[in-house]
Design a protein around this motif. Sequence first.
Motif, mmCIF file in Angstrom:
data_model
loop_
_atom_site.group_PDB
_atom_site.id
_atom_site.type_symbol
_atom_site.label_atom_id
_atom_site.label_comp_id
_atom_site.label_asym_id
_atom_site.label_seq_id
_atom_site.Cartn_x
_atom_site.Cartn_y
_atom_site.Cartn_z
ATOM 1 N N GLU A 64 0.849 -1.196 0.000
ATOM 2 C CA GLU A 64 0.000 0.000 0.000
ATOM 3 C C GLU A 64 0.882 1.242 0.000
ATOM 4 N N GLY A 65 0.566 2.162 -0.913
ATOM 5 C CA GLY A 65 1.311 3.414 -0.977
ATOM 6 C C GLY A 65 2.446 3.423 -1.976
ATOM 7 N N ASP A 66 2.783 2.248 -2.534
ATOM 8 C CA ASP A 66 3.805 2.196 -3.584
ATOM 9 C C ASP A 66 3.267 2.790 -4.881
ATOM 10 N N ILE A 67 4.185 3.157 -5.755
ATOM 11 C CA ILE A 67 3.850 3.359 -7.162
ATOM 12 C C ILE A 67 4.715 2.388 -7.964
ATOM 13 N N ILE A 68 4.160 1.882 -9.063
ATOM 14 C CA ILE A 68 4.904 0.923 -9.890
ATOM 15 C C ILE A 68 4.780 1.295 -11.360
ATOM 16 N N SER A 69 5.934 1.449 -11.988
ATOM 17 C CA SER A 69 5.990 1.630 -13.437
ATOM 18 C C SER A 69 6.027 0.257 -14.089
ATOM 19 N N ILE A 70 5.067 0.012 -14.976
ATOM 20 C CA ILE A 70 5.028 -1.235 -15.728
ATOM 21 C C ILE A 70 5.211 -0.905 -17.202
ATOM 22 N N ASP A 71 6.198 -1.532 -17.802
ATOM 23 C CA ASP A 71 6.520 -1.336 -19.214
ATOM 24 C C ASP A 71 6.227 -2.656 -19.926
ATOM 25 N N THR A 72 5.388 -2.607 -20.946
ATOM 26 C CA THR A 72 5.052 -3.819 -21.688
ATOM 27 C C THR A 72 5.337 -3.614 -23.173
ATOM 28 N N GLY A 73 5.728 -4.713 -23.818
ATOM 29 C CA GLY A 73 5.971 -4.663 -25.255
ATOM 30 C C GLY A 73 5.565 -5.976 -25.897
ATOM 31 N N ALA A 74 4.991 -5.878 -27.086
ATOM 32 C CA ALA A 74 4.561 -7.065 -27.819
ATOM 33 C C ALA A 74 5.013 -6.971 -29.268
ATOM 34 N N ILE A 75 5.388 -8.116 -29.818
ATOM 35 C CA ILE A 75 5.722 -8.222 -31.240
ATOM 36 C C ILE A 75 4.581 -8.969 -31.929
ATOM 37 N N VAL A 76 4.008 -8.358 -32.959
ATOM 38 C CA VAL A 76 2.954 -9.000 -33.746
ATOM 39 C C VAL A 76 3.313 -8.838 -35.221
ATOM 40 N N ASP A 77 3.406 -9.948 -35.923
ATOM 41 C CA ASP A 77 3.770 -9.935 -37.348
ATOM 42 C C ASP A 77 5.068 -9.172 -37.600
ATOM 43 N N VAL B 96 6.778 -4.091 -33.508
ATOM 44 C CA VAL B 96 6.847 -3.961 -32.050
ATOM 45 C C VAL B 96 5.969 -2.815 -31.572
ATOM 46 N N GLY B 97 5.234 -3.074 -30.481
ATOM 47 C CA GLY B 97 4.520 -2.024 -29.758
ATOM 48 C C GLY B 97 5.116 -1.915 -28.364
ATOM 49 N N ASP B 98 5.318 -0.697 -27.891
ATOM 50 C CA ASP B 98 6.014 -0.478 -26.618
ATOM 51 C C ASP B 98 5.288 0.625 -25.864
ATOM 52 N N ASN B 99 4.911 0.350 -24.608
ATOM 53 C CA ASN B 99 4.269 1.389 -23.796
ATOM 54 C C ASN B 99 4.464 1.134 -22.316
ATOM 55 N N ALA B 100 4.271 2.177 -21.523
ATOM 56 C CA ALA B 100 4.455 2.063 -20.071
ATOM 57 C C ALA B 100 3.487 3.005 -19.366
ATOM 58 N N TRP B 101 3.221 2.666 -18.110
ATOM 59 C CA TRP B 101 2.343 3.495 -17.277
ATOM 60 C C TRP B 101 2.775 3.305 -15.833
ATOM 61 N N THR B 102 2.601 4.314 -15.016
ATOM 62 C CA THR B 102 2.888 4.185 -13.592
ATOM 63 C C THR B 102 1.577 4.163 -12.817
ATOM 64 N N PHE B 103 1.416 3.102 -12.035
ATOM 65 C CA PHE B 103 0.168 2.839 -11.329
ATOM 66 C C PHE B 103 0.332 3.044 -9.830
ATOM 67 N N ALA C 254 8.513 8.415 -11.851
ATOM 68 C CA ALA C 254 7.381 7.929 -12.642
ATOM 69 C C ALA C 254 7.799 7.835 -14.100
ATOM 70 N N HIS C 255 7.111 6.950 -14.824
ATOM 71 C CA HIS C 255 7.481 6.632 -16.214
ATOM 72 C C HIS C 255 6.205 6.358 -16.998
#
Length: 259
Positions: free
Chosen positions: A89-102, A105-112, A231-232
């Motif tokens: 409780e009280g943390d913040i977490i930056s999650i960066d995800t990327g996927a390759i399709v055909d 590459v798609g690349d994005n991140a958000w801080t929750f 944050a990211h």
Amino acid sequence: MSIIIKSPHQIEAMKEAGRVSAKVLREVGALVEPGISTLELDAFAETLIRLEGGIPAFKGYGGFPGSICASINEQVVHGIPSKNVILKEGDIISIDTGAIVDGWVGDNAWTFAVGKISPAKQRLLEVTEKSMWAGLDAARVGNRLRDIGHAVQTVAEAAGYGVVKDYVGHGIGRNMHEDPNVPNFGQKHTGIPLKAGMVLAIEPMINMGTDKVKQMSDGWLVCTRDGKPSAHFEKTVAITEEGPLILTTETEHRRPVND
């Protein structure tokens, strides 16, 4: 520098990688709560990427072991998921995800937020997101590369925050990292001209304190030097004659900074 200009057809093809990346980021973010481990988030992300017809872009990239990057509080980027890292409780977490399709590459991140966070952390998240949208809005034909960084820097520094300079955004396409590098700082009206067909990952990394960072002993994790939160936020955007086109989204849209 060798910038690969994408045709309208190729940009259209990149939307599916963007959609998968965006969906995974949203659904992983929905799982963020006190008590969950970052390895659980990683396993969910990998499963969903594959169910959606993609390949995790990060897994094995340069030897990185995870399908997401999970960076908590003072951790800026490139946190390796672990069963021993449990969100509180009280943390913040930056999650960066990327996927390759055909092959694209798609690349994005958000801080929750993890549960209820402090007003100071909430402000950091809001300003960093706003700085990302300002950078995206500057990704227009007729502008120059440093206009993007200038837009990010102006928003972040006006709030009293440090803009990370050692790590930057990047071009993206069939490779996750392509030319050009996209700094989150810079002098307006400088840098290479922005042209239709460029596709960029714009990703402000904004610190509550100093802009200085350090790489940790695992060779991946980057933390703030003063131990204050970071944050990211990140989206992949195509520069088109009609304006910035966000590719990492579940529904196509163009969005200026203050929508």
